[in-house]
Scaffold this motif. Sequence first.
Motif, short mmCIF file in Angstrom:
data_model
loop_
_atom_site.label_atom_id
_atom_site.label_comp_id
_atom_site.label_asym_id
_atom_site.label_seq_id
_atom_site.Cartn_x
_atom_site.Cartn_y
_atom_site.Cartn_z
N ARG A 111 -11.58 4.58 9.82
CA ARG A 111 -12.12 5.42 8.54
C ARG A 111 -13.67 5.01 8.49
O ARG A 111 -14.40 5.79 7.83
N GLN A 124 -0.50 7.32 9.14
CA GLN A 124 -0.02 6.30 8.30
C GLN A 124 0.90 6.43 7.13
O GLN A 124 1.18 5.90 6.03
N ASP A 161 0.76 -1.32 -0.10
CA ASP A 161 0.08 0.00 -0.01
C ASP A 161 0.92 1.17 0.10
O ASP A 161 0.72 2.20 0.69
N SER A 168 -8.33 1.01 9.80
CA SER A 168 -9.60 0.64 8.82
C SER A 168 -10.95 0.75 9.65
O SER A 168 -11.86 1.55 8.88
N GLN A 169 -11.26 0.53 10.87
CA GLN A 169 -12.40 0.75 11.52
C GLN A 169 -12.51 2.05 11.84
O GLN A 169 -13.69 2.67 11.95
N GLN A 206 -6.21 1.54 14.90
CA GLN A 206 -6.98 0.53 14.10
C GLN A 206 -7.81 1.27 12.83
O GLN A 206 -8.76 1.74 12.93
#
Length: 445
Positions: free
Chosen positions: A217, A250, A52, A214-215, A212
Amino acid sequence: MPESPHPPELPARLLADPEMIGACRRRDFALVFRMVKKHAGIYPSMIARRCDLTPSRVGEVMAAKRKLLHMDVVERISDGLRIPGHLLGLSSRAWESPPELSAADWEPPSRPTEPPGAHSLPSHDVGDILASVACTSPRASTVQALRSSIEDYWRRDDQHGGEALRPAVIGQLRYVEILLMQSRGDTVRHGLLGVAAELARLTGWTHFDARQFSQARLYFGEALRFAKDIDDRQFMANVLACMSLQATYQDRPTDALALATAAQDHARAIKGTPRVLSMLSMREAFAHAVLGSRSGAHAAISEAHRQFERISDSDSDPAWVTYFNEYKLTVDTGIAHARLGEAEIAEPLIAQALHREGGTNQRGRAFHTFWLARTQLQQGKLEQACHTAVNALTPASAVASERVTGHLREFSRQLTPHRSEPAAVAYDSRLRQVLPAGVSGPPPP
């Protein structure tokens, strides 16, 4: 043909190669990527997709023009290239466990859920309980009571971290959804949608603070949709600012800048208050700083201060931005300069802000003290930096925050060249006394 969601492991002979082991331990990703290309046939474009990263970022790393230091990026490389965690100084990754011992095998099957939408969040048992006691005719006083509870949640989040709060916050969000289905009056419904947006943002924030992402977002997206339902552009700007800050963690500075710019566009479209615009300009400054754009960061910092000087008692600031006071402007300015590597400018600003800081925001004090220690270390003030970092351990131990722990690990890694110095030894000793074993990470190579 799309790649497998479970990338194959690297050849055993490559993982056993002393040169590869040394490169991983040093986190010399220029050499790691070259060896992966040569011995595993994984080319830069494939490395970028698996980890990514952008192809240009991978190219810069392989050309030794950029280093990858952020913990989140190191974890993505470990997972994407299937490099065992211990080689990179990480704990064992989930995919390293044999299938028969996978944690998923021990969890009860979850009931199917619909993809989350504006009014369909992930199901939680506590929501079913709250559904059974939901009032049938929410009133303005209901909205006010919910807002008061949100203020209390934020205070407790500052003091202790959001991990323990999250079940209650999610449960209350489910409860508000039920009230929305029962609401008839436009005024009350508008208030409930605003409460739902705030609860979704708070839930996203607790996931972000726990790294965390992804959660986080997911819930930030819910907050945006609730706010859009009532056309609350200032609050939408606030959520986008949170997402921008997450993107800096990130190591996605381009995304961070795009999100900060979008946040400002929303706020300016409705003539947002100077305090809101000042806060958003600081988010832009952080993004520019992570990108390494000195001119962009300096311009955004100047705009943040210009807007702050326009603040007056007659402004109708939303409650969620009142935290952004002169102290926060000063410390954020220092952090932006620190991110640019301008330690001599950053140190007195952060020190000044810490001297004036009060209240019970343990997480904020821990963050800011570690940033002060980092600026001192950047200037070669080893003893002073270690002394400052020791002072950060008390507030750090009082709050459950993976972001705080990440800063702690990062400072410990920066001490690696000085590990035998008395000041660094004293810091390590105090670290082991105050915080749980393993927080400081594996011993340096």
